[in-house]
Design an enzyme around this catalytic site. Structure first.
Site, mmCIF file in Angstrom:
data_model
loop_
_atom_site.group_PDB
_atom_site.id
_atom_site.type_symbol
_atom_site.label_atom_id
_atom_site.label_comp_id
_atom_site.label_asym_id
_atom_site.label_seq_id
_atom_site.Cartn_x
_atom_site.Cartn_y
_atom_site.Cartn_z
ATOM 1 N N ARG A 47 -8.196 3.153 -5.787
ATOM 2 C CA ARG A 47 -7.441 1.994 -5.288
ATOM 3 C C ARG A 47 -6.600 1.471 -6.461
ATOM 4 O O ARG A 47 -7.147 1.181 -7.519
ATOM 5 C CB ARG A 47 -8.401 0.895 -4.819
ATOM 6 C CG ARG A 47 -7.672 -0.386 -4.385
ATOM 7 C CD ARG A 47 -8.588 -1.593 -4.335
ATOM 8 N NE ARG A 47 -9.666 -1.425 -3.391
ATOM 9 C CZ ARG A 47 -10.817 -2.108 -3.477
ATOM 10 N NH1 ARG A 47 -11.028 -2.967 -4.447
ATOM 11 N NH2 ARG A 47 -11.767 -1.906 -2.589
ATOM 12 N N ASP A 105 -15.168 -2.202 -7.532
ATOM 13 C CA ASP A 105 -14.027 -3.048 -7.917
ATOM 14 C C ASP A 105 -13.893 -3.036 -9.437
ATOM 15 O O ASP A 105 -14.881 -2.855 -10.149
ATOM 16 C CB ASP A 105 -14.270 -4.510 -7.493
ATOM 17 C CG ASP A 105 -14.071 -4.727 -5.992
ATOM 18 O OD1 ASP A 105 -13.589 -3.811 -5.300
ATOM 19 O OD2 ASP A 105 -14.416 -5.841 -5.528
HETATM 20 P P1 FDA Z 1 1.938 -10.119 -6.234
HETATM 21 O O1 FDA Z 1 0.973 -11.241 -6.551
HETATM 22 O O2 FDA Z 1 2.434 -9.311 -7.366
HETATM 23 O O3 FDA Z 1 3.147 -10.740 -5.436
HETATM 24 C C1 FDA Z 1 4.364 -10.025 -5.249
HETATM 25 C C2 FDA Z 1 5.023 -10.477 -3.990
HETATM 26 O O4 FDA Z 1 4.237 -10.038 -2.865
HETATM 27 C C3 FDA Z 1 5.138 -11.988 -3.806
HETATM 28 O O5 FDA Z 1 6.236 -12.497 -4.470
HETATM 29 C C4 FDA Z 1 5.218 -12.095 -2.299
HETATM 30 O O6 FDA Z 1 6.510 -11.771 -1.883
HETATM 31 C C5 FDA Z 1 4.282 -11.012 -1.821
HETATM 32 N N1 FDA Z 1 2.916 -11.539 -1.622
HETATM 33 C C6 FDA Z 1 1.876 -11.452 -2.470
HETATM 34 N N2 FDA Z 1 0.783 -12.017 -1.943
HETATM 35 C C7 FDA Z 1 1.153 -12.486 -0.748
HETATM 36 C C8 FDA Z 1 0.483 -13.179 0.290
HETATM 37 N N3 FDA Z 1 -0.789 -13.504 0.179
HETATM 38 N N4 FDA Z 1 1.173 -13.525 1.395
HETATM 39 C C9 FDA Z 1 2.476 -13.188 1.517
HETATM 40 N N5 FDA Z 1 3.161 -12.522 0.580
HETATM 41 C C10 FDA Z 1 2.517 -12.194 -0.531
HETATM 42 N N6 FDA Z 1 -7.777 -6.971 -8.571
HETATM 43 C C11 FDA Z 1 -8.583 -6.555 -9.570
HETATM 44 O O7 FDA Z 1 -8.358 -6.915 -10.729
HETATM 45 N N7 FDA Z 1 -9.675 -5.763 -9.287
HETATM 46 C C12 FDA Z 1 -9.941 -5.314 -8.038
HETATM 47 O O8 FDA Z 1 -10.920 -4.578 -7.839
HETATM 48 C C13 FDA Z 1 -9.077 -5.744 -6.978
HETATM 49 N N8 FDA Z 1 -9.283 -5.341 -5.685
HETATM 50 C C14 FDA Z 1 -8.337 -5.646 -4.711
HETATM 51 C C15 FDA Z 1 -8.479 -5.122 -3.424
HETATM 52 C C16 FDA Z 1 -7.481 -5.356 -2.470
HETATM 53 C C17 FDA Z 1 -7.621 -4.761 -1.105
HETATM 54 C C18 FDA Z 1 -6.324 -6.127 -2.809
HETATM 55 C C19 FDA Z 1 -5.215 -6.351 -1.827
HETATM 56 C C20 FDA Z 1 -6.214 -6.663 -4.071
HETATM 57 C C21 FDA Z 1 -7.214 -6.462 -5.032
HETATM 58 N N9 FDA Z 1 -7.112 -7.007 -6.302
HETATM 59 C C22 FDA Z 1 -7.980 -6.581 -7.287
HETATM 60 C C23 FDA Z 1 -6.113 -8.085 -6.580
HETATM 61 C C24 FDA Z 1 -4.829 -7.547 -7.189
HETATM 62 O O9 FDA Z 1 -5.064 -7.113 -8.508
HETATM 63 C C25 FDA Z 1 -3.730 -8.613 -7.229
HETATM 64 O O10 FDA Z 1 -4.147 -9.669 -8.037
HETATM 65 C C26 FDA Z 1 -3.324 -9.174 -5.867
HETATM 66 O O11 FDA Z 1 -3.311 -8.199 -4.880
HETATM 67 C C27 FDA Z 1 -1.916 -9.807 -5.961
HETATM 68 O O12 FDA Z 1 -0.955 -8.825 -6.261
HETATM 69 P P2 FDA Z 1 0.030 -8.243 -5.116
HETATM 70 O O13 FDA Z 1 0.426 -6.873 -5.561
HETATM 71 O O14 FDA Z 1 -0.652 -8.326 -3.802
HETATM 72 O O15 FDA Z 1 1.282 -9.183 -5.087
#
Ligand code: FDA
Length: 305
Positions: free
Chosen positions: A182, A132
């Site tokens: 990733r 990670d």
């Molecule tokens: P973001 O927070 O940008 O949201 C965009 C839109 O997506 C929202 O407006 C909503 O519509 C939808 N959405 C988001 N979350 C939702 C939810 N829970 N339920 C419903 N809708 C939702 N970070 C890091 O710094 N180091 C790492 O090693 C990792 N590893 C990692 C592994 C995996 C498998 C995941 C999924 C994530 C990570 N992360 C991470 C976290 C990542 O950096 C990030 O903070 C989160 O995934 C949130 O960003 P998103 O792109 O998911 O949506």
């Protein structure tokens, strides 16, 4: 307002007293909702359940504040044991870990030695280990260690964060190693010196990184719950005839379960990140910081028991 709520949850995530109380009183509530179980053994039914539904898994032993050699040693042993059990139980699962849990903040030789033991087990049992990505002060050390290990090991991958200005050039730099990467947006509170302050810029960069990684021919994990990123990946890969074997979607356990299953039905590979362990509190607060809308979901689940 959003920035304020985010800062509040990130602040709470580091509160040692709340962490202690959560560990003592909240474990039964958290298990099966946001975490697989309180240890790897108790998470196996959850992993099997996901596998039966067509979802692959990556497990992560939750741990914060690893500041002694002894705890880093325990974490290393636990990780090796987990790799062996994944193999023995024939689970479709990778392992995710943080280098700080293996002693990155203590000494480089220590983390290197611990990681070498873990990757030996990973090679033996053919279980992928993903490092990670943590916050900016640990980013270069994490990439250096990844590169070092990737030269001699197949079963190691890492994470790049779209919010950092440096990431496009890191992706180029890693390209010769043909890595399994990733891609995430980034979860830590970083200054504008290192990270795009505006969400739109992060999203734009995320899309550019998806394109770059896929066009470089690397196996790419698009780890996001964002429909925009998911749809972008689907459209781009269709238009450029990139086979579904070259990428996967990744999401966190307990988040967007319906979407995960829909993607599987559409023929995409989806991997669910399943954390386990007693130290679930910090992880949980960081998830709330990312998406305060989850508070409603949390309280609904809390009442369900
Ligand atoms: P973001 O927070 O940008 O949201 C965009 C839109 O997506 C929202 O407006 C909503 O519509 C939808 N959405 C988001 N979350 C939702 C939810 N829970 N339920 C419903 N809708 C939702 N970070 C890091 O710094 N180091 C790492 O090693 C990792 N590893 C990692 C592994 C995996 C498998 C995941 C999924 C994530 C990570 N992360 C991470 C976290 C990542 O950096 C990030 O903070 C989160 O995934 C949130 O960003 P998103 O792109 O998911 O949506």
């Amino acid at each position: 307002m959003e920035a304020l709520t985010r800062s509040l949850f990130l602040y709470l995530s580091k509160n040692a007293l709340l962490n202690h109380l959560a560990k003592k009183h909240g474990r039964r509530w958290a298990a099966g909702k946001m975490i697989g179980g309180t240890d790897f053994q108790s998470s196996i039914p959850c992993i099997r359940h996901l596998n039966h539904a067509g979802l692959s898994v990556t497990v992560d032993h939750l741990g914060e504040f690893v500041d002694t050699k002894e705890i880093a040693e325990e974490r290393t042993k636990e990780c090796i044991q987990t790799i062996r059990m994944i193999h023995r139980e024939q689970l479709d699962s990778h392992v995710s870990l943080k280098l700080t849990s293996l002693g990155l903040d203590i000494h480089r030789d220590l983390v290197e030695a611990n990681m070498a033991r873990i990757l030996e087990a990973a090679e033996e049992h053919q279980v992928m280990v993903t490092i990670d990505m943590e916050d900016v002060p640990r980013c270069q050390a994490t990439l250096d260690l990844f590169k070092q290990f990737k030269r001699s090991h197949r079963y190691v991958s890492t994470v790049l964060q779209a919010y950092l200005y440096r990431t496009a050039s890191d992706l180029d730099d890693l390209n010769t190693l043909k890595p399994f990467i990733r891609l995430v947006k980034g979860a830590y509170k970083e200054s504008r010196k290192h990270a795009f302050p505006n969400k739109q810029d992060v999203d734009d960069n995320y899309k550019k990184l998806i394109v770059k990684s896929l066009q470089n021919g690397n196996y790419t994990a698009v780890a996001s719950h964002d429909d925009q990123m998911i749809e972008f990946t689907k459209t781009f890969t269709k238009e450029h005839r990139i086979p579904t074997e070259q990428f996967e979607f990744q999401m966190l356990y307990g988040m967007r379960t319906r979407t995960q299953l829909d993607l599987v039905k559409q023929g995409y590979k989806v991997r669910v990140y399943v954390p386990y362990g007693l130290e679930w509190y910090g992880y949980f607060m960081r998830r709330l910081a990312e998406r305060p809308a989850n508070i409603a979901f949390v309280f609904k689940n809390f009442l369900k028991k």
